[in-house]
Design an enzyme around this catalytic site. Structure first.
Site, PDB file in Angstrom:
ATOM      1  N   TYR A 182      39.227  42.387 -23.366  1.00 46.82           N
ATOM      2  CA  TYR A 182      39.389  42.113 -24.789  1.00 46.82           C
ATOM      3  C   TYR A 182      38.075  41.541 -25.344  1.00 46.82           C
ATOM      4  O   TYR A 182      37.090  41.419 -24.621  1.00 46.82           O
ATOM      5  CB  TYR A 182      40.623  41.234 -25.013  1.00 46.82           C
ATOM      6  CG  TYR A 182      41.872  41.954 -24.530  1.00 46.82           C
ATOM      7  CD1 TYR A 182      42.245  43.172 -25.098  1.00 46.82           C
ATOM      8  CD2 TYR A 182      42.618  41.479 -23.454  1.00 46.82           C
ATOM      9  CE1 TYR A 182      43.354  43.873 -24.631  1.00 46.82           C
ATOM     10  CE2 TYR A 182      43.725  42.183 -22.980  1.00 46.82           C
ATOM     11  CZ  TYR A 182      44.084  43.379 -23.573  1.00 46.82           C
ATOM     12  OH  TYR A 182      45.164  44.080 -23.106  1.00 46.82           O
ATOM     13  N   ARG A 230      40.440  31.799 -20.179  1.00 50.83           N
ATOM     14  CA  ARG A 230      40.727  32.787 -19.131  1.00 50.83           C
ATOM     15  C   ARG A 230      39.548  33.736 -19.001  1.00 50.83           C
ATOM     16  O   ARG A 230      39.106  34.317 -19.997  1.00 50.83           O
ATOM     17  CB  ARG A 230      42.011  33.573 -19.435  1.00 50.83           C
ATOM     18  CG  ARG A 230      42.262  34.715 -18.444  1.00 50.83           C
ATOM     19  CD  ARG A 230      43.659  35.314 -18.514  1.00 50.83           C
ATOM     20  NE  ARG A 230      44.591  34.527 -17.694  1.00 50.83           N
ATOM     21  CZ  ARG A 230      45.792  34.961 -17.308  1.00 50.83           C
ATOM     22  NH1 ARG A 230      46.236  36.159 -17.671  1.00 50.83           N
ATOM     23  NH2 ARG A 230      46.578  34.205 -16.565  1.00 50.83           N
TER      24      ARG A 230
HETATM   25  C1  LIG Z   1      54.323  42.153 -19.432  1.00 50.49           C
HETATM   26  C2  LIG Z   1      52.954  41.592 -19.201  1.00 50.49           C
HETATM   27  C3  LIG Z   1      52.204  41.153 -20.282  1.00 50.49           C
HETATM   28  C4  LIG Z   1      50.946  40.572 -20.096  1.00 50.49           C
HETATM   29  N1  LIG Z   1      50.267  40.048 -21.166  1.00 50.49           N
HETATM   30  C5  LIG Z   1      49.158  39.298 -20.953  1.00 50.49           C
HETATM   31  C6  LIG Z   1      48.593  38.536 -21.991  1.00 50.49           C
HETATM   32  O1  LIG Z   1      49.102  38.456 -23.107  1.00 50.49           O
HETATM   33  N2  LIG Z   1      47.456  37.844 -21.727  1.00 50.49           N
HETATM   34  C7  LIG Z   1      46.886  37.839 -20.473  1.00 50.49           C
HETATM   35  O2  LIG Z   1      45.858  37.190 -20.269  1.00 50.49           O
HETATM   36  N3  LIG Z   1      47.438  38.525 -19.462  1.00 50.49           N
HETATM   37  C8  LIG Z   1      48.568  39.220 -19.668  1.00 50.49           C
HETATM   38  N4  LIG Z   1      49.178  39.850 -18.615  1.00 50.49           N
HETATM   39  C9  LIG Z   1      48.630  39.646 -17.282  1.00 50.49           C
HETATM   40  C10 LIG Z   1      49.321  38.458 -16.603  1.00 50.49           C
HETATM   41  O3  LIG Z   1      49.153  37.263 -17.345  1.00 50.49           O
HETATM   42  C11 LIG Z   1      48.808  38.263 -15.164  1.00 50.49           C
HETATM   43  O4  LIG Z   1      47.446  37.918 -15.233  1.00 50.49           O
HETATM   44  C12 LIG Z   1      48.986  39.501 -14.306  1.00 50.49           C
HETATM   45  O5  LIG Z   1      50.264  40.098 -14.514  1.00 50.49           O
HETATM   46  C13 LIG Z   1      48.838  39.189 -12.829  1.00 50.49           C
HETATM   47  O6  LIG Z   1      49.756  38.196 -12.448  1.00 50.49           O
HETATM   48  P1  LIG Z   1      51.119  38.554 -11.618  1.00 50.49           P
HETATM   49  O7  LIG Z   1      50.676  39.262 -10.345  1.00 50.49           O
HETATM   50  O8  LIG Z   1      51.750  37.203 -11.342  1.00 50.49           O
HETATM   51  O9  LIG Z   1      51.963  39.431 -12.478  1.00 50.49           O
HETATM   52  C14 LIG Z   1      50.409  40.467 -18.788  1.00 50.49           C
HETATM   53  C15 LIG Z   1      51.149  40.944 -17.707  1.00 50.49           C
HETATM   54  C16 LIG Z   1      52.416  41.480 -17.894  1.00 50.49           C
HETATM   55  C17 LIG Z   1      53.207  41.926 -16.694  1.00 50.49           C
END
Ligand SMILES: Cc1cc2nc3c(=O)[nH]c(=O)nc-3n(C[C@H](O)[C@H](O)[C@H](O)COP(=O)(O)O)c2cc1C
Length: 356
Positions: A182, A230
């Site tokens: 982004y 982040r």
């Molecule tokens: C449905 C969904 C929406 C996400 N939206 C964002 C977001 O708004 N901002 C962000 O930094 N990461 C976003 N991510 C990434 C997550 O915050 C996270 O970094 C990523 O899923 C890896 O973590 P996990 O293995 O616990 O899922 C999103 C992930 C998912 C699954």
């Protein structure tokens, strides 16, 4: 010794444990206005025991939304529905956090379940902004308009205005989104930033947009509350943004009053091969914590209580963020507390007590 269920105090804010809900876009807002879905989604995870609940990437300007369904904080009417969420989170023991974002060249896309590709103007899209007129690719093919110096100043001011609204909405933890390809990350990476002015070229110039934004936001975000960033710690591509640069950037951000770096990776280059594996960002969080002398959070394939606990116990990160595992199980913190013999410090909400 610190562990997953030891409280953490940053500035004047204390998390009851080290488990945070990673920001997750819900694509459920209308005109950037949050609604009952956001309350239920975030509220359920506070009731489930998370110490920190970070609201999704919330756009600081309408053109900075990833999709037409993304939440925003660019106008007053978006404030009260979020204030309703923060009140609920606090009542249930969680610290309310929010991620402020501008999606840059990845803005104007369809929701993931509608394909996630860029929308034409006729389909409700708009021309995205970026540091350079370079498209991301792979379905996100719209070429962004290269931001002028005025655009840059305006977006920095948008971050400041949104931070003030976040404060008024009751947030106690602010995260600036500079990851996942982004806008702020696009400025950092030489692969998306080909500018020849003071915002592009060498490291000093590529970090300028984020540093200026951080400085301006810190000016309005109270000193008593944590300000966090982040980062995508690497692009995972030769010639892209690197972990060495992330360490140096973290030092600069610390000097600007940032309290914690949230460590993620990737998202900036369509062709990148990301070696995703359990806890694969932990080495980045550990390096930044040690070498930049700043607290870190880590996210990415953390699913097991013992795994999460070890990250904190071994001093590799201060906060563990979960995304998808908390979608699967909003009560993961309650379950983890029992598995780790910490049930006494995290009782379930009284209406749920008979289930535990
Ligand atoms: C449905 C969904 C929406 C996400 N939206 C964002 C977001 O708004 N901002 C962000 O930094 N990461 C976003 N991510 C990434 C997550 O915050 C996270 O970094 C990523 O899923 C890896 O973590 P996990 O293995 O616990 O899922 C999103 C992930 C998912 C699954």
């Amino acid at each position: 010794m610190a562990h997953l269920f030891a409280p953490l105090t940053l500035k004047t804010v204390t998390l009851r444990n080290r488990i945070g809900v990673s920001p997750m876009c819900m694509y459920a807002a209308e005109d950037g206005v949050a609604n009952d879905w956001h309350l239920v989604h975030l509220g359920a995870r506070a009731a489930g025991g998370a110490g920190l609940v970070i609201a999704e990437a919330t756009a600081v300007a309408p053109e900075g939304r990833i999709t037409p369904g993304c939440a925003g904080l660019w106008t007053e009417k978006q404030l009260e529905p979020l204030a309703r969420v923060t009140r609920f989170l606090k009542q249930h023991g969680a610290v309310p956090g929010i991620q402020l974002a501008h999606a840059g060249r990845k803005a104007a896309a369809a929701r993931p379940w509608e394909g996630g590709a860029h929308l034409s103007d006729a389909a409700g899209g708009w021309t995205p902004l970026g540091p350079s007129a370079l498209a991301y690719g792979g379905g996100l093919d719209r070429v962004p308009r290269e931001m002028s110096a005025n655009d840059i100043a305006r977006v920095e001011a948008d971050f400041v205005a949104a931070a003030k609204r976040a404060l008024a909405a009751g947030y106690e933890w602010l995260e600036l989104h500079s990851a996942h390809g982004y806008l702020a990350h696009e400025f950092l990476s030489p692969l998306s930033n080909h500018r020849t002015d003071r915002y592009g070229g060498n490291f000093e110039n590529r970090i300028r947009f984020l540093l200026e934004t951080t400085r301006a936001v810190r000016g309005v975000w109270p000193e008593r509350l944590p300000l966090t960033v982040r980062l995508s710690c690497t692009d995972w591509v030769d010639g892209g943004w690197t972990i060495d640069e992330s360490v140096e950037l973290a030092r600069r951000l610390r000097a600007e009053g940032v309290d914690l770096i949230d460590c993620s990776s990737g998202g900036g280059v369509h062709a990148a091969k990301v070696p995703a594996a359990p806890g694969f960002h932990v080495p980045f969080a550990e390096r930044i914590k040690r070498e930049a002398g700043i607290a870190t959070a880590v996210v990415g394939l953390i699913t097991e209580p013992k795994q999460a606990d070890a990250i904190v116990r071994e001093g590799r990160a201060d906060v563990v963020l979960l995304a998808r595992e908390l979608l699967r199980d909003p009560n993961w913190p309650l379950r983890a507390a029992r598995e780790l013999g910490q049930a006494g410090v995290l009782p379930p909400p009284p209406p749920y007590a008979r289930a535990w």
